[in-house]
Design a protein around this motif. Structure first.
Motif, PDB file in Angstrom:
ATOM      1  N   TYR A 194       0.831  -1.205   0.000  1.00 34.35           N
ATOM      2  CA  TYR A 194       0.000   0.000   0.000  1.00 34.35           C
ATOM      3  C   TYR A 194       0.868   1.259   0.000  1.00 34.35           C
ATOM      4  O   TYR A 194       0.634   2.194  -0.766  1.00 34.35           O
ATOM      5  CB  TYR A 194      -0.920  -0.031   1.223  1.00 34.35           C
ATOM      6  CG  TYR A 194      -1.766   1.200   1.397  1.00 34.35           C
ATOM      7  CD1 TYR A 194      -2.991   1.337   0.764  1.00 34.35           C
ATOM      8  CD2 TYR A 194      -1.326   2.254   2.200  1.00 34.35           C
ATOM      9  CE1 TYR A 194      -3.761   2.468   0.916  1.00 34.35           C
ATOM     10  CE2 TYR A 194      -2.089   3.401   2.366  1.00 34.35           C
ATOM     11  CZ  TYR A 194      -3.310   3.502   1.724  1.00 34.35           C
ATOM     12  OH  TYR A 194      -4.071   4.631   1.880  1.00 34.35           O
ATOM     13  N   LEU A 195       1.881   1.269   0.851  1.00 39.01           N
ATOM     14  CA  LEU A 195       2.739   2.456   0.955  1.00 39.01           C
ATOM     15  C   LEU A 195       3.542   2.679  -0.319  1.00 39.01           C
ATOM     16  O   LEU A 195       3.797   3.811  -0.727  1.00 39.01           O
ATOM     17  CB  LEU A 195       3.685   2.329   2.148  1.00 39.01           C
ATOM     18  CG  LEU A 195       2.999   2.328   3.518  1.00 39.01           C
ATOM     19  CD1 LEU A 195       4.028   2.124   4.616  1.00 39.01           C
ATOM     20  CD2 LEU A 195       2.215   3.616   3.744  1.00 39.01           C
ATOM     21  N   ARG A 196       3.919   1.601  -0.941  1.00 40.04           N
ATOM     22  CA  ARG A 196       4.598   1.711  -2.225  1.00 40.04           C
ATOM     23  C   ARG A 196       3.652   2.369  -3.242  1.00 40.04           C
ATOM     24  O   ARG A 196       4.047   3.198  -4.031  1.00 40.04           O
ATOM     25  CB  ARG A 196       5.035   0.333  -2.714  1.00 40.04           C
ATOM     26  CG  ARG A 196       6.141   0.398  -3.735  1.00 40.04           C
ATOM     27  CD  ARG A 196       6.542  -0.989  -4.186  1.00 40.04           C
ATOM     28  NE  ARG A 196       6.966  -1.831  -3.076  1.00 40.04           N
ATOM     29  CZ  ARG A 196       6.844  -3.167  -3.060  1.00 40.04           C
ATOM     30  NH1 ARG A 196       6.333  -3.808  -4.087  1.00 40.04           N
ATOM     31  NH2 ARG A 196       7.250  -3.860  -2.011  1.00 40.04           N
ATOM     32  N   GLY A 197       2.394   1.994  -3.134  1.00 41.82           N
ATOM     33  CA  GLY A 197       1.393   2.584  -4.014  1.00 41.82           C
ATOM     34  C   GLY A 197       1.248   4.082  -3.796  1.00 41.82           C
ATOM     35  O   GLY A 197       0.900   4.833  -4.705  1.00 41.82           O
TER      36      GLY A 197
ATOM     37  N   LEU B 195      -3.019  -1.634  -5.548  1.00 40.56           N
ATOM     38  CA  LEU B 195      -2.672  -2.196  -6.859  1.00 40.56           C
ATOM     39  C   LEU B 195      -1.538  -1.412  -7.518  1.00 40.56           C
ATOM     40  O   LEU B 195      -0.697  -1.974  -8.214  1.00 40.56           O
ATOM     41  CB  LEU B 195      -3.896  -2.217  -7.778  1.00 40.56           C
ATOM     42  CG  LEU B 195      -5.021  -3.169  -7.328  1.00 40.56           C
ATOM     43  CD1 LEU B 195      -6.206  -3.062  -8.271  1.00 40.56           C
ATOM     44  CD2 LEU B 195      -4.527  -4.608  -7.256  1.00 40.56           C
ATOM     45  N   ARG B 196      -1.529  -0.130  -7.270  1.00 39.53           N
ATOM     46  CA  ARG B 196      -0.429   0.677  -7.778  1.00 39.53           C
ATOM     47  C   ARG B 196       0.870   0.202  -7.129  1.00 39.53           C
ATOM     48  O   ARG B 196       1.911   0.124  -7.767  1.00 39.53           O
ATOM     49  CB  ARG B 196      -0.672   2.154  -7.467  1.00 39.53           C
ATOM     50  CG  ARG B 196       0.101   3.082  -8.370  1.00 39.53           C
ATOM     51  CD  ARG B 196      -0.177   4.535  -8.015  1.00 39.53           C
ATOM     52  NE  ARG B 196      -1.598   4.852  -8.141  1.00 39.53           N
ATOM     53  CZ  ARG B 196      -2.204   5.795  -7.423  1.00 39.53           C
ATOM     54  NH1 ARG B 196      -1.525   6.511  -6.531  1.00 39.53           N
ATOM     55  NH2 ARG B 196      -3.481   6.024  -7.586  1.00 39.53           N
ATOM     56  N   LEU B 198       1.544  -2.697  -6.295  1.00 41.10           N
ATOM     57  CA  LEU B 198       1.941  -3.948  -6.935  1.00 41.10           C
ATOM     58  C   LEU B 198       2.524  -3.705  -8.326  1.00 41.10           C
ATOM     59  O   LEU B 198       2.986  -4.626  -8.991  1.00 41.10           O
ATOM     60  CB  LEU B 198       0.734  -4.884  -7.056  1.00 41.10           C
ATOM     61  CG  LEU B 198       0.306  -5.642  -5.795  1.00 41.10           C
ATOM     62  CD1 LEU B 198      -0.941  -6.463  -6.083  1.00 41.10           C
ATOM     63  CD2 LEU B 198       1.427  -6.550  -5.305  1.00 41.10           C
ATOM     64  N   GLY B 199       2.452  -2.458  -8.784  1.00 46.83           N
ATOM     65  CA  GLY B 199       2.981  -2.149 -10.108  1.00 46.83           C
ATOM     66  C   GLY B 199       1.992  -2.455 -11.211  1.00 46.83           C
ATOM     67  O   GLY B 199       2.347  -2.593 -12.373  1.00 46.83           O
ATOM     68  N   LEU B 200       0.728  -2.561 -10.866  1.00 46.13           N
ATOM     69  CA  LEU B 200      -0.281  -2.945 -11.852  1.00 46.13           C
ATOM     70  C   LEU B 200      -1.033  -1.751 -12.410  1.00 46.13           C
ATOM     71  O   LEU B 200      -1.808  -1.872 -13.350  1.00 46.13           O
ATOM     72  CB  LEU B 200      -1.268  -3.928 -11.223  1.00 46.13           C
ATOM     73  CG  LEU B 200      -0.656  -5.295 -10.944  1.00 46.13           C
ATOM     74  CD1 LEU B 200      -1.533  -6.092 -10.015  1.00 46.13           C
ATOM     75  CD2 LEU B 200      -0.443  -6.032 -12.257  1.00 46.13           C
ATOM     76  N   ILE B 201      -0.821  -0.616 -11.791  1.00 45.01           N
ATOM     77  CA  ILE B 201      -1.421   0.615 -12.283  1.00 45.01           C
ATOM     78  C   ILE B 201      -0.290   1.619 -12.396  1.00 45.01           C
ATOM     79  O   ILE B 201       0.519   1.721 -11.480  1.00 45.01           O
ATOM     80  CB  ILE B 201      -2.466   1.159 -11.294  1.00 45.01           C
ATOM     81  CG1 ILE B 201      -3.615   0.164 -11.124  1.00 45.01           C
ATOM     82  CG2 ILE B 201      -3.007   2.504 -11.751  1.00 45.01           C
ATOM     83  CD1 ILE B 201      -4.702   0.662 -10.199  1.00 45.01           C
ATOM     84  N   PRO B 202      -0.204   2.334 -13.507  1.00 46.07           N
ATOM     85  CA  PRO B 202       0.865   3.332 -13.625  1.00 46.07           C
ATOM     86  C   PRO B 202       0.770   4.357 -12.504  1.00 46.07           C
ATOM     87  O   PRO B 202      -0.313   4.749 -12.083  1.00 46.07           O
ATOM     88  CB  PRO B 202       0.586   3.981 -14.995  1.00 46.07           C
ATOM     89  CG  PRO B 202      -0.763   3.507 -15.406  1.00 46.07           C
ATOM     90  CD  PRO B 202      -1.027   2.227 -14.693  1.00 46.07           C
ATOM     91  N   ALA B 203       1.919   4.801 -12.031  1.00 45.38           N
ATOM     92  CA  ALA B 203       1.985   5.649 -10.835  1.00 45.38           C
ATOM     93  C   ALA B 203       1.260   6.973 -10.988  1.00 45.38           C
ATOM     94  O   ALA B 203       0.786   7.546 -10.019  1.00 45.38           O
ATOM     95  CB  ALA B 203       3.439   5.885 -10.459  1.00 45.38           C
TER      96      ALA B 203
END
Lengths: 205, 205
Positions: A194-197, B195-196, B198-203
């Motif tokens: 989540y935090l990475r997101g 999900l972001r 996880l790298g599944l949505i562009p930042a």
DNA sequence: TGTACATCAGTGAACGCGCGTTCACTGATGTAC
DNA sequence: TGTACATCAGTGAACGCGCGTTCACTGATGTAC
């Protein structure tokens, strides 16, 4: 101590303990006032010297829980951390740790259905506890570029939701499902992702 | 219909409905078998024609809930989506939507304390429902580079935890706290951020 | 179409039980002198 | 140090209540002929 038949000595606390043990064992609505009295080695009527009834007893258990919870959260947050991120992660761990160490309190606080507003003491201490979560989220999200920063209350709500969900679904054996992963790991990785997101942890870390 | 004094006509279902209404109103342990019978307009003894007792009644309510839940999840997942991500998001929305539309069932399933293993029917349908969540997570995480892909069961556990947490804490008025945000928004943004991560949505989306 | 009969869903009375709450009481503890 | 007395925490008996569960029953429905 002074348990000489008459005069229990510390019945009020003994009743709270009994209440907590029973909540842990049977859930917040799964026990009776008489049962709590019996567990404390006392006549049901004696309970009325200290509490107005069952709900009052549970509310006191919740109040004490919020007190401990707030202390743990404040301590975790207040220890001097290198970054706002570290501080935030520490409060997340404190949350789960509290839920694990004090399951009875946790249930009394979040699952017993007693309202936080039922008396001012309870309300005050509850806000103290929940305030720490929010403050941690606030400081953290200050590091996000303002134009795509979600409101701090939303961040804390997300983390709270995930923590609570992990506790409910995986830190107890309740639904007969065995937990696929240790709850600590589940929460740590979940919050990490989540935090990475949020852009607060580099993507390749 | 045929409610001519004797012979209710469809008592079994009427009892399940009563049970669900009562669970919604008072929680899974907050009502009695007699209360459910009264609600269905029938003598307590009549309940025993259809169920072994209170737990059996609740288990049936949960079973029906899992049935509906599984259908909703499968339908949401199965509609032809452009991407695995869209499919995944659709199941997330279906989860919350189920919890909102069928609060009694939701509680019977996840908060009543009845074990999923208590009978094979219940167990089977529960696994069908939870399987959809896992499959959606699995397909999704196939899009993550294998070397830093978390196990699919972990991803589904995270999402489940957040969904459940949002439902428990913010989709009900229980702890006296008013929800800071609509639960739908909370879940949608929370899952989005996750999900972001996880790298599944562009930042920058 | 009509009658006799089997089926079976729901009745209502009965039981023993534990509950919450009240009450006048009792006896241990603390304190004033 | 000793005695008299006030305080008050816990007793135990009593109450009315609703519960779960059983049982022999009743009467509506469906079916065979």
């Amino acid at each position: 101590m002074a348990k000489s038949g008459y005069h229990h000595g510390n019945l009020r606390e003994a009743l709270v303990s009994a209440c907590l043990r029973l909540i842990e064992e049977k859930g917040p609505t799964g026990f009776t006032l008489s049962e709590a009295a019996r567990e404390a080695g006392v006549t049901p009527a004696a309970v009325y010297r200290h509490f107005e009834g069952r709900d009052d007893l549970i509310a006191e258990a919740a109040r004490q829980g919020y007190e401990v919870f707030a202390d743990m959260m404040e301590k975790a947050y207040g220890a001097n951390h290198a970054t706002a991120l570290k501080a935030f992660e520490a409060t997340g761990r404190a949350y789960l740790s509290f839920a694990r160490q004090f399951p009875g309190h946790y249930v009394a606080m979040f699952e017993s259905g007693i309202s936080i507003q039922r008396d001012p003491h309870l309300s005050a201490v509850a806000h103290r506890a929940l305030g720490v979560m929010e403050k941690a989220a606030m400081n953290l999200s200050a590091h996000i570029p303002a134009d795509r920063r979600p409101p701090a209350r939303m961040v804390s709500a997300h983390i709270w939701a995930m923590s609570h969900g992990v506790v409910e679904l995986f830190a107890r054996g309740s639904p007969g499902t065995k937990s696929p992963f240790p709850p600590e790991d589940l929460l740590e990785t979940g919050v990490g992702i989540y935090l990475r997101g949020l852009g607060l942890i580099p993507a390749d870390k």
